[in-house]
Write a protein that holds these residues in place. Structure first.
Motif, PDB file in Angstrom:
ATOM      1  N   UNK A   1       3.423   8.541  -1.291  1.00 39.79           N
ATOM      2  CA  UNK A   1       4.103   9.011  -2.502  1.00 39.79           C
ATOM      3  C   UNK A   1       5.467   8.347  -2.660  1.00 39.79           C
ATOM      4  N   UNK A   2       6.040   7.920  -1.533  1.00 34.44           N
ATOM      5  CA  UNK A   2       7.432   7.467  -1.570  1.00 34.44           C
ATOM      6  C   UNK A   2       7.605   6.001  -1.196  1.00 34.44           C
ATOM      7  N   UNK A   3       6.519   5.376  -0.731  1.00 35.97           N
ATOM      8  CA  UNK A   3       6.627   4.001  -0.245  1.00 35.97           C
ATOM      9  C   UNK A   3       7.048   3.054  -1.359  1.00 35.97           C
ATOM     10  N   UNK A   4       7.933   2.131  -1.035  1.00 38.07           N
ATOM     11  CA  UNK A   4       8.349   1.097  -1.979  1.00 38.07           C
ATOM     12  C   UNK A   4       7.817  -0.240  -1.462  1.00 38.07           C
ATOM     13  N   UNK A   5       7.102  -0.954  -2.323  1.00 43.57           N
ATOM     14  CA  UNK A   5       6.518  -2.243  -1.944  1.00 43.57           C
ATOM     15  C   UNK A   5       7.229  -3.358  -2.665  1.00 43.57           C
ATOM     16  N   UNK A   6       7.396  -4.466  -1.982  1.00 51.14           N
ATOM     17  CA  UNK A   6       7.990  -5.641  -2.624  1.00 51.14           C
ATOM     18  C   UNK A   6       7.080  -6.839  -2.355  1.00 51.14           C
ATOM     19  N   UNK A   7       6.551  -7.403  -3.423  1.00 57.35           N
ATOM     20  CA  UNK A   7       5.758  -8.627  -3.322  1.00 57.35           C
ATOM     21  C   UNK A   7       6.728  -9.801  -3.473  1.00 57.35           C
ATOM     22  N   UNK A   8       7.130 -10.368  -2.352  1.00 52.33           N
ATOM     23  CA  UNK A   8       8.152 -11.430  -2.378  1.00 52.33           C
ATOM     24  C   UNK A   8       7.647 -12.672  -3.094  1.00 52.33           C
ATOM     25  N   UNK A   9       6.339 -12.938  -2.957  1.00 49.25           N
ATOM     26  CA  UNK A   9       5.814 -14.154  -3.577  1.00 49.25           C
ATOM     27  C   UNK A   9       5.848 -14.024  -5.098  1.00 49.25           C
TER      28      UNK A   9
END
Lengths: 162, 156
Positions: free
Chosen positions: B137-145
């Motif tokens: 519910x709280x996870x933050x994802x970052x797709x660097x590519x």
């Protein structure tokens, strides 16, 4: 002279351990702390079980142990549904953990700290509620209250003769 | 998909408590508090995936400190970046990669960017993962590519 109860240890298995807690598997096994946060520490234990005279339990948190070395050790528990008043020492169970298995004590499960089998030191990662030992603990003096001491048998050998 | 404009090479370094301090802790005989809110912890056995040649994603959790305990003493990699960076200000050059020799239990601090620990090639590495029951519910994802046009290459 106190009564001596001998408990024969059995292998720690997820199925037979169910009344006392959980042997951690690949599913998300919930643990629970009701007062504050968990702490984590690395414990090194080496004590052979002397004839066991006390047993305790905690009401605030599920306690989680994760072995940090691969040495077998003894897990001693009794069912949480027994009150201190009707505690029956013959219902104590002992399990031999293989040094790979992580396991919990459910809330209210009677227990003592894990004990060495052959005196070799072993290490465990311990997760417990931050006020578990200081506030939320009940202890029974088996010798004083039940005139009983407990010894453990592993592979036909009594570890701690009373 | 955005073309990858930049490759950042990160060198693997040994895991020490001092070097790792900005990202989390090593578990010692001294008690240290974990932290979770909201939710409760869960514990599970996890077999680690090998570290890929390129790293494209990182994620983080604001709701808990995560704990990993080695279960079979095999080495594994920790890929982390400082919690103070937002996704918008994320600088891939600040990623660090530590090699755990398989004896250290470690935490990821709250909001520390990371990927799940990764096995060394050819090793079957099992750990106990202690994480939040509500992390997704709280996870933050970052797709660097995608967002930064950057991939990480690992120098082992």
């Amino acid at each position: 002279m106190s009564r001596v109860v001998t408990i024969r240890a059995e292998p720690l298995l997820r199925e037979s351990y169910t009344p006392y807690g959980t042997v951690i598997d690949q599913s998300r096994n919930p643990i629970y702390c009701d007062d504050g946060q968990y702490f984590v520490e690395r414990l090194t234990l080496h004590r052979l079980p002397t004839p066991m005279r006390h047993i305790n339990r905690h009401f605030d948190s599920v306690q989680l142990f994760i072995p940090a070395v691969r040495t077998p050790f003894l897990v001693v528990v009794a069912p949480p549904w027994m009150s201190a008043a009707n505690f029956d020492p013959t219902r104590i169970k002992a399990f031999v953990a293989d040094g790979y298995q992580a396991f919990t004590y459910a809330i209210g499960t009677w227990h003592i700290g894990p004990r060495a089998i052959d005196g070799r030191p072993f290490s465990l990662i311990n997760l417990q509620g931050e006020r578990s030992n200081e506030v939320h603990t009940e202890d029974i003096d088996l010798a004083a209250r039940h005139d009983t001491v407990v010894q453990f048998e592993v592979d036909g050998r009594v570890l701690n003769p009373a | 998909m955005t073309e990858v404009a930049r490759r950042v090479t990160i060198r693997v370094e040994p895991l020490t408590a001092e070097a790792y301090a900005p990202f989390g802790t090593l578990v010692t005989p001294e008690r240290q508090l974990l932290w979770i809110d909201p939710g409760q912890y869960t514990a599970r056995l996890m077999t680690l995936e090998p570290l890929a040649k390129e790293i494209r994603h990182v994620n983080r959790h604001p709701d808990h400190i995560q704990l990993f305990v080695p279960s079979n003493d095999r080495p594994f990699y920790l890929v982390v970046a400082p919690a103070e960076m937002t996704a918008a200000s994320f600088d891939p050059a600040r990623i660090r990669i530590f090699l755990n020799d398989g004896t250290q239990s470690i935490t990821f601090g709250k909001n520390v960017w990371h990927i799940a620990p990764r096995a060394v090639d050819g090793e079957l590495t099992v750990v106990v993962n202690v994480q939040g029951s509500r992390q997704f519910e709280f996870q933050e994802d970052l797709d660097m590519s995608k967002v930064l046009g950057t991939v990480i290459e690992v120098a082992r």
